[in-house]
Scaffold this active site. Structure first.
Site, mmCIF file in Angstrom:
data_model
loop_
_atom_site.group_PDB
_atom_site.id
_atom_site.type_symbol
_atom_site.label_atom_id
_atom_site.label_comp_id
_atom_site.label_asym_id
_atom_site.label_seq_id
_atom_site.Cartn_x
_atom_site.Cartn_y
_atom_site.Cartn_z
ATOM 1 N N GLU A 125 7.568 -16.722 -79.675
ATOM 2 C CA GLU A 125 7.172 -15.659 -78.668
ATOM 3 C C GLU A 125 5.984 -14.805 -79.183
ATOM 4 O OE1 GLU A 125 10.264 -12.722 -77.550
ATOM 5 O OE2 GLU A 125 9.155 -12.215 -76.006
ATOM 6 N N GLY A 265 10.579 -6.974 -85.498
ATOM 7 C CA GLY A 265 11.978 -6.703 -85.840
ATOM 8 C C GLY A 265 12.850 -7.972 -86.121
ATOM 9 N N ALA A 266 12.990 -8.701 -84.919
ATOM 10 C CA ALA A 266 13.622 -9.961 -84.939
ATOM 11 C C ALA A 266 13.332 -10.692 -83.632
ATOM 12 C CB ALA A 266 15.193 -9.519 -85.010
ATOM 13 N N GLU A 268 15.003 -13.496 -80.906
ATOM 14 C CA GLU A 268 16.346 -14.200 -80.109
ATOM 15 C C GLU A 268 16.382 -15.658 -79.845
ATOM 16 O OE1 GLU A 268 13.964 -12.225 -78.512
ATOM 17 O OE2 GLU A 268 13.696 -12.756 -76.442
ATOM 18 N N HIS A 301 21.041 -6.150 -80.143
ATOM 19 C CA HIS A 301 19.743 -6.555 -79.314
ATOM 20 C C HIS A 301 19.549 -7.933 -79.459
ATOM 21 C CE1 HIS A 301 15.918 -5.615 -77.524
ATOM 22 N NE2 HIS A 301 15.495 -6.788 -77.919
ATOM 23 N N GLU A 302 19.361 -8.681 -80.442
ATOM 24 C CA GLU A 302 18.867 -10.154 -80.315
ATOM 25 C C GLU A 302 20.358 -10.923 -79.852
ATOM 26 O OE1 GLU A 302 15.934 -10.428 -80.587
ATOM 27 O OE2 GLU A 302 15.413 -8.566 -81.620
ATOM 28 N N HIS A 305 20.448 -10.640 -76.092
ATOM 29 C CA HIS A 305 19.153 -11.330 -75.450
ATOM 30 C C HIS A 305 19.924 -12.808 -74.974
ATOM 31 C CE1 HIS A 305 15.511 -9.407 -75.150
ATOM 32 N NE2 HIS A 305 15.288 -9.419 -76.470
#
Ligand code: TRP
Ligand code: ZN
Length: 898
Positions: A125, A265-266, A268, A301-302, A305
């Site tokens: 991404e 941060g990370a 998904e 959060h991830e 997603h």
């Protein structure tokens, strides 16, 4: 936006569906650091819903093209160029195989396929997949992927990709392979692979429908002792999404992998989330309470997603907030539920306050500058520059407003309809809004403006009490004030603002609420007003006494509220409001007002003084044992220097710093005994506990320590801090003690205790990169003094053997901390901070444009500063503009200078 000055602007209005679709992808990788060969076999067909094109235009960057075949035969009409591969006169449907080569070892951008710590990782991404193979690298092209990985078994014993493992085995010459299949169609930005020497913490859990799931957290072997919290957070996330939204994990296996070189941060990626180590690794010795909370939030959060982003994805990148705003909202609700369940409003408020503080400090500032854009932007040059506070945090507030309008149940109905309609699709923000509107039988046409208008709305409030008629009228007026040009051009009309209000009586309790035209008072003493017009009056009836209004309870909309409270009224709200958010808010308003007055005086050299009533209001909070420690800590923390400088007609960081330090010292000296008592009372002896309660005690105690370090005679604070440093069994207490020592020493140009603690900290944690990041950051953000400006310390640290510009965490810990989190030192009158900034942006630009562009943003508000600083910043921006190469940094500095 300055579109004309900037070439290659991508516009939302230009969206067109892809001319071709790709249904299946089979990727084969021969992983070699300097020369990885990728064979990509796709089933391609014309898109029936697009206009005809004879050529297939695939995106590709930094690839060496080797060959193309169509339906097994060599295809000569393939032309490789700077932006990709053009295949001329292709059939209507065909199997296309492309072979290409890339160089992960030399890839310092951390986008595409790269090597970190000797292992392979990907980041796709938004547009990184095209750096791995030629493809229709856009989110509305969704395919099922099969991935075969081949590599040296000794060097890369673990081979991972999305979905389920189909088979693995040995190959000749010490190599081995693994084959993975992701049964769900996905856009290319969700592709991932990982290969290397990694180990996993594993758990097997049953999901809601009784299916067994394998969960893994993959890390380097020496980090296995820091994975428990991430695993627990993952399990909690899975449970929460089932309970709150009825959403189950759809794969048999779910993996998290930690990598220390990572831009954000990370990420998904389907079934194979890749994380910055900062958001995975934690044990009490190395991670603070804040780190633990952040890990829970980012893991959530991830994971969330998987439904909001992966099962339903974005049609194009202008819709980014469709997944990000919604997923931030979901992670915020998750964290609030973990802290306080659905009903503990005080505990939930703690999380809400923290989130709003970030929004105000960062997103409001973004909205006031040259990068201001709507939650759904209209145009961009580089999409990576639009992973912003507006898309994420304001986007989350926009989603939260649906829930405020419809309630939790109404919001859930809307989510259910959204998935029913759009599972497996790439959709738009409008699709989401329509689902929420239809499920709740409401026309949300006006609400669309929250997606298309930039700038922070201002709501000014006038009130009038008619004692004879017992009527209380509240008049709300909305506008944007003098918004930044980038925002102004998007503003078309009034917004639908859910405006939560309560009325407070003389004894501090809530009054019952009955609007004109209603037959009786409502059960709730908070009312959400539908505020839809430029100006609108709401009249409450049967109001027996003149109330004090509690406005925008729980921050029900991302706006600035203007109302002329007196200092006494704010102190009253701080003491009595039943809405915990607004209690905090009253204290912040009171402090902000005082601090801005003082900053104005400091700017003109007038001596500073602080009214005793303000000290008294703070003293009441400090000693109020009915308030939770975490709430007290938040209420006693003064607004940040950056936020305060933002509020001035001309930002003056030195004056803000002087004012804020003056108040901190005054509160420290005046309430010395209370701080000491609080410090003693909230110690947490014994084994470390990661509970919200224990972390609340630590937060309040360490805030007390930081105030004590401001005392005119800091000897006692130094003693306490040194003792705390030595005795600490956790990083929260150890780093807070170190920070207090550094700041207590600032006035004296340093101290032996501070230096000893710094040296000890380094030696103790030399092998823990995330802790060494803290060591750099603590020094970069320290107070400093005239004898010892922080820029000199930072310059010296740049030459430290542990410093490494190529590692984003390390670059952030030193450079970003100084340039973005130490305003008083960074904005030195002599321009030394700006010269340093320019050098670092230029150096980073050649290594990692995404990270460089983030750093470039720290000068974007330059026009709002005092004339001397403004000139210095402009010169630095112009220097950068003349030297940078990347599209990423160019977009930022050109918009800043336009
Ligand atoms: N989608 C990711 C998230 O918010 C963030 C992300 C976007 C990202 N681009 C990235 C992460 C590049 C790392 C690198 O969850
Ligand atoms: Zn996200």
């Amino acid at each position: 936006m300055a579109d004309t000055a900037t070439p290659n602007v991508i516009r939302r209005a230009d969206y067109a569906p892809p001319a071709f679709l790709i249904d299946t992808v089979a990727l084969e990788f021969d992983l070699v650091p300097e020369r990885t060969v990728v064979r990509n076999t796709m089933r391609v067909r014309r898109n029936p819903d697009a206009s005809h094109a004879s050529n297939l235009e695939l995106m590709g960057e930094q690839l060496e093209f080797v060959s193309a075949t169509i339906d097994g035969a060599p295809f000569d009409n393939a032309h490789a160029h700077e932006h990709g591969l053009t295949l001329s006169n292709v059939p209507d449907h065909f199997e296309l195989t492309i072979t290409s080569i890339c160089n992960p070892a030399e890839n310092t951008t951390l986008s595409g396929l790269y090597v970190s710590g000797g292992n392979f990782f990907t980041q796709c991404e938004a547009e990184g997949f095209r750096r791995i193979t030629y493809f229709l690298d856009r989110p509305d092209v969704m395919a099922t992927f099969t991935v075969t990985l081949r590599a040296s078994k000794a060097d890369y014993p673990v081979l991972l990709s999305n979905g389920n493992l189909l088979e693995e085995g040995d190959l000749p010459d010490g190599r081995h392979f693994a084959r993975w299949e992701d049964p769900f169609r996905k856009p290319s930005y969700l592709f991932a692979l990982v290969a290397g020497k990694l180990v996993a913490l594993e758990e097997r859990v049953k999901s809601g429908s009784g299916k067994e799931k394998l969960l893994q957290v993959w890390v380097e072997p020496h980090d296995l002792d820091k994975t428990r919290h991430a695993m627990d957070s993952l399990i909690n996330s899975i449970r929460w999404d089932e309970a709150r939204f009825g959403l189950e994990l759809d794969l048999d296996r779910f993996m998290i992998v930690a990598v220390s070189d990572f831009n954000m941060g990370a990420m998904e990626n389907k079934g194979l989330n890749i994380f910055n180590t900062k958001y995975v690794l934690a044990n009490p010795e190395t991670a603070t309470d804040t780190d633990f909370a952040n890990i829970e939030a980012v893991v959530g959060h991830e994971y969330f997603h998987n439904w909001t982003g992966n099962r339903v994805t974005c049609r194009d990148w202008f819709q980014l907030s469709l997944k990000e705003g919604l997923t931030v909202f979901r992670d915020q609700e998750f964290s609030a539920d973990m802290a306080g369940g659905a009903t503990d409003e005080a505990a939930r408020a703690t999380k809400r306050i923290e989130d709003v503080r970030v929004l105000r400090q960062m997103q409001f500032a973004e909205d006031a500058g040259p990068m201001a854009h709507p939650v759904r932007p209209e145009s961009y040059v580089e999409i990576n520059n639009f992973y912003t506070m507006t898309v994420y945090e304001k986007g989350s507030e926009v989603v939260r407003m649906y829930q405020t309008l419809f309630g939790r149940d109404g919001f859930r109905k809307g989510m259910d309809l959204y998935f029913k309609r759009h599972d497996g699709q790439a959709v738009t923000c409008d699709d989401f809004r329509h689902a929420l509107a239809d499920a709740n039988g409401r026309d949300l046409a006006q609400f669309e403006r929250w997606y298309s208008q930039a700038g922070t709305p201002r709501v000014s409030v006038r009130t009038r009490y008619d004692a004879a008629q017992q009527r209380y009228s509240v008049t709300l007026a909305q506008g944007y004030g003098d918004a930044a040009p980038a925002a102004r051009e998007t503003q078309k009309g009034p917004l639908l603002i859910p405006f939560a209000i309560g009325l407070i009586g003389k004894d501090g309790s809530d009054l019952s609420l009955q609007l004109e035209g209603e037959t009786r008072a409502s059960d709730s003493t908070t009312r959400v007003l539908d505020f839809t017009q430029t100006e609108q009056t709401f009249t409450f009836v049967n109001v027996a006494q003149e109330p004090l209004p509690s406005l925008l309870r729980n921050f029900s909309a991302p706006v600035i509220v203007e109302y002329d409270y007196s200092a006494d009224q704010l102190a009253f709200l701080l003491a009595h409001d039943s809405d915990p958010f607004n209690r905090w808010e009253a204290g912040q308003r009171l402090a902000t007002r005082e601090l801005l007055t003082l900053a104005g005086r400091a700017a003109t050299g007038v001596p500073l003084q602080l009214d005793d009533s303000v000290v008294a209001a703070f003293a009441r909070v400090l000693t109020d044992e009915t308030l939770s420690p975490s709430f007290r800590e938040l209420a006693l923390m003064l607004p940040s220097e950056a936020y305060l400088a933002e509020q001035m007609a001309e930002s003056n960081p030195a004056a803000v710093h002087a004012a804020r330090q003056f108040v901190r010292k005054r509160l420290a000296n005046a309430l010395r005994k209370d701080w000491l008592a609080v410090y003693e009372k909230h110690r947490t002896p014994g084994a470390y506990e990661a509970t919200p309660e224990a972390s609340g005690h630590r937060a309040l105690k360490n805030l007390a320590l930081s105030y004590l370090a401001e005392l005119d005679d800091p000897a006692e604070a130094v003693r306490l801090a040194s003792a705390q440093y030595d005795a600490a069994n956790n990083m929260t207490d150890r780093s807070a003690a170190l920070s207090a020592l550094l700041n207590a020493a600032a006035a004296n140009g340093g101290s032996i205790e501070a230096q000893q603690a710094l040296d000890d900290f380094y030696r103790r944690f030399e092998k823990e990169p995330l802790v060494i990041d803290k060591w750099f950051a603590l020094q970069a953000t320290q107070r400093g003094s005239a004898q010892r400006p922080v820029i000199e310390i930072v310059r010296k640290l740049m030459a430290h053997p542990a410093f490494n510009l190529k590692n984003p965490n390390r670059a952030r810990s030193l450079i970003f901390s100084f340039c973005a989190a130490n305003p008083a030192q960074f904005h030195a009158e002599d321009g030394s901070g700006y010269a340093f900034w320019a050098d670092q942006v230029i150096a980073l630009d050649a290594i990692n444009p995404q990270v460089a562009a983030r750093l470039a943003r720290s000068l974007e508000l330059w026009r709002r500063f005092t004339p001397t600083l403004r000139d210095g910043m402009r010169a630095a921006l112009e220097k950068v503009a003349s030297q940078v190469k990347s599209r990423d940094v160019r977009e930022i500095v050109e918009k800043a200078l336009a």
